[in-house]
Structure formats: C-alpha cells, structure tokens
Write an enzyme that holds these catalytic residues in place. Structure first.
Site, short mmCIF file in Angstrom:
data_model
loop_
_atom_site.label_atom_id
_atom_site.label_comp_id
_atom_site.label_asym_id
_atom_site.label_seq_id
_atom_site.Cartn_x
_atom_site.Cartn_y
_atom_site.Cartn_z
CE LYS A 112 19.67 23.14 26.22
NZ LYS A 112 19.15 24.01 25.15
CE LYS A 218 19.61 30.83 23.24
NZ LYS A 218 19.81 29.48 22.67
#
Length: 336
Positions: A112, A218
């Site tokens: 991240k 997703k």
C-alpha cells in the site's frame, strides 16, 4: 453466464445471520475493526461485508453476491489451489518483515502507498524494505487506492521504478487520469484498475478506453461470481482476484472466483490472503496462505469463534437494518 439465484425472503436472511466484529492486527485503510455479517446459508457460510461508509445502493451489490454464494447455483471451478500475494499495509519500513512472516511461502507482495498523512519517502522506504526482505526474485506490486493525482502518480511511479514493479494498482481514481498516467509511463510500469471497475456505473469503461493493462476484481462489490465472470469476459483483459479485508468466508468466495476463471486469464498471485491481517476469524480452519497458496474451498464456520467475535447488540441491529435496506433494493431490481 448468468446466476440462477432467487432472492430469499428477508426473514430468511435475518434468521440465518450473525454479525461479527474482529480487530485488525494493524490499521488497514483506516480500519482497525472489521465488521461482517455472516450467513449460515443452504450452500454453506456466506458473507456480506461492505465497508461501513458505503451507501445502500453500492452495498446492495455486496448482498447480491452473498445471496448468490449462499443460496445460488455457482460456476464450476477449474483449479484446486490459488497462488496468493502478501499484502503490506501502509506501515513503517521497520514493521515490514513481521508482516511478511504472516504470508508463508508467498513470493509476490502488494504494498500500500499514497496513504493520507504519509509521504513518497515513506512509500519508497516501505517498498525497499519489502524488496530487501523478499529478495530480487519476488514480484512487488503497489496499490495507491486512487490516492494520487496524475503528477503525483507519474513522479511516484518513476521514483519506485527501480524496484521493478509488477504493476501499479489504481494510482489515480478517475479513468481519465489513468489514461494519462498509462500513456506517460508506457514501458515503465503496467497499470491495474480496481476502484475504476468495482465502484463505477460502467465497469467496462476502463477496458474500452485503454486505461489499464489488467483488472483487479473482487467478487462481493461486483455483485457475485457470475456477474464478475461476465465483466471479465467482456473486458478481455488479464485479471487478479482480490478481497476487501474479508473473513475466511468472503475469502472463500474470492477463491471460487479465481478458481472459475478460464485458462490464460488469471494474471498471477491473488490478493486473497488478508485473513492474516485480522486478529481472529470465524472459520474452523482459517483460509491462510500455506506454501504461497490456498485451497479453493468454502470456509466452515466455528460456532465458538462466531460467539467470541459476536458484535454488540447495537451493531447487530445496524447490520440488520442495512441488510433490510439492501434487500429492498434487490427486490425492486428483480420483483419476480
């Protein structure tokens, strides 16, 4: 390919649900406690866990996915195990080695970056720490969650290029900005789209406009396995399947999606190892990476863990109201 599910009555959903609240091991995109609604459905355990800030219209796609996985007819799986990437939150460089130990055998890491309140120097230090810990043979991906503007993305990715990135996920939020970044950095780093697919009114706009080299998909936010497979087929781009800090139940849904993809579509290790970022889980055998992969299977609930992580009554009431609101939206979309 269409799902064959029918919408169960609301009382059936509410009678079968348990709401859990599980602390995270480290703060992840602002989340320190993960709440989820877990259904004990006819097919087995299913999960509804849109983030708390999502409005009903967006969250209803997550409920559609939970209903399909718990009550519907599912696509056949083509593979038995799925390779997994480690996920490194926006932590300090010193914390990186400890995080990586939770992803046993993984040779790919997603890191991240562009966290609010942090600097590019923080990102570089974190990515460097991952490279040093995993070695030159590892694949490193970065995920900005749309946190940069175009100039920040271009300068940031140029600064991170010496670490030989596999790809950069959602460096900017809009499709238009992704196009600019991809054109300016052509040949330097591949661009992957996540939010521009799952949060878009038109999830195929990225593919049509040439804004990305691959897609991050997703199952929950896209409305379920069949809808995700339809989007993937129409997009015609390679994909990596990921999760949204799900419990093992939601991870099982993602594993099923990855296992159902046609040959040649899956673009490497999937972001389905994030149970390792939670302090606990609801499954008897949590779906965690072993030797860098996870069996493609549905999680089996552990009643004692469900009881241990059961949310407070007020939070359970909130989730019941959320399920009810999303159920109304789905009923309007498929009144039959």
């Amino acid at each position: 390919m269409e799902s064959t599910i029918n919408l169960p009555p609301l009382h059936e959903l509410l009678d079968s649900v348990r709401v859990v609240s599980i602390p995270t091991r480290t703060r992840f995109r602002g989340v320190s406690v993960r709440e989820a609604a877990i259904f004990d459905a006819p097919n087995g355990a299913s999960e509804f866990s849109p983030f708390l800030e999502y409005e009903t219209a967006e969250a209803s796609s997550w409920l559609a996915a939970a209903i399909e996985y718990g009550w519907g007819t599912l696509p056949a799986m083509r593979r038995e195990r799925i390779q997994i990437n480690a996920t490194v939150p926006a932590i300090s460089a010193e914390q990186v080695p400890a995080i990586l130990t939770r992803f046993e055998g993984c040779t790919t890491a997603k890191v991240k970056v562009a966290e609010r309140g942090q600097s590019l120097a923080d990102d570089i230090a974190r990515v460097r720490a991952v490279r040093e810990a995993m070695g030159d043979g590892a694949l490193i991906r970065i995920d900005a969650n749309g946190g940069w503007n175009t100039e920040q993305a271009i300068s940031g990715l140029q600064a991170l290029a010496p670490f030989e990135l596999d790809y950069a996920e959602q460096p900017c939020m809009s499709v238009e900005d992704l196009i600019v970044v991809r054109e300016r950095l052509s040949g330097l780093v591949r661009i992957a789209a996540d939010e521009s697919v799952r949060k878009a009114d038109d999830p195929l706009a990225v593919a049509r406009s040439g804004a990305a080299d691959l897609l991050i998909v997703k199952a929950q936010p896209l409305g379920g396995l069949h809808r995700a497979l339809n989007i993937i087929d129409a997009a015609g781009l390679p994909v990596v399947v990921s999760s949204a800090l799900d419990t093992s139940v939601g991870i099982g849904m993602g594993l099923h999606l990855a296992a159902a993809l046609p040959e040649g579509v899956l673009a490497g290790a999937c972001g389905l190892g994030t149970v390792a970022l939670l302090e606990g889980d609801v499954a008897a055998e949590p779906l965690l990476a072993r030797h860098g992969s996870i069996d493609a299977r549905r999680a089996i609930l552990d009643p004692k863990k469900l009881e241990h992580y059961e949310a407070a009554p007020g939070r359970t009431k909130w989730w019941h109201e959320r399920i009810s609101a999303c159920h109304r939206v789905l009923a309007e979309e498929c009144p039959g």
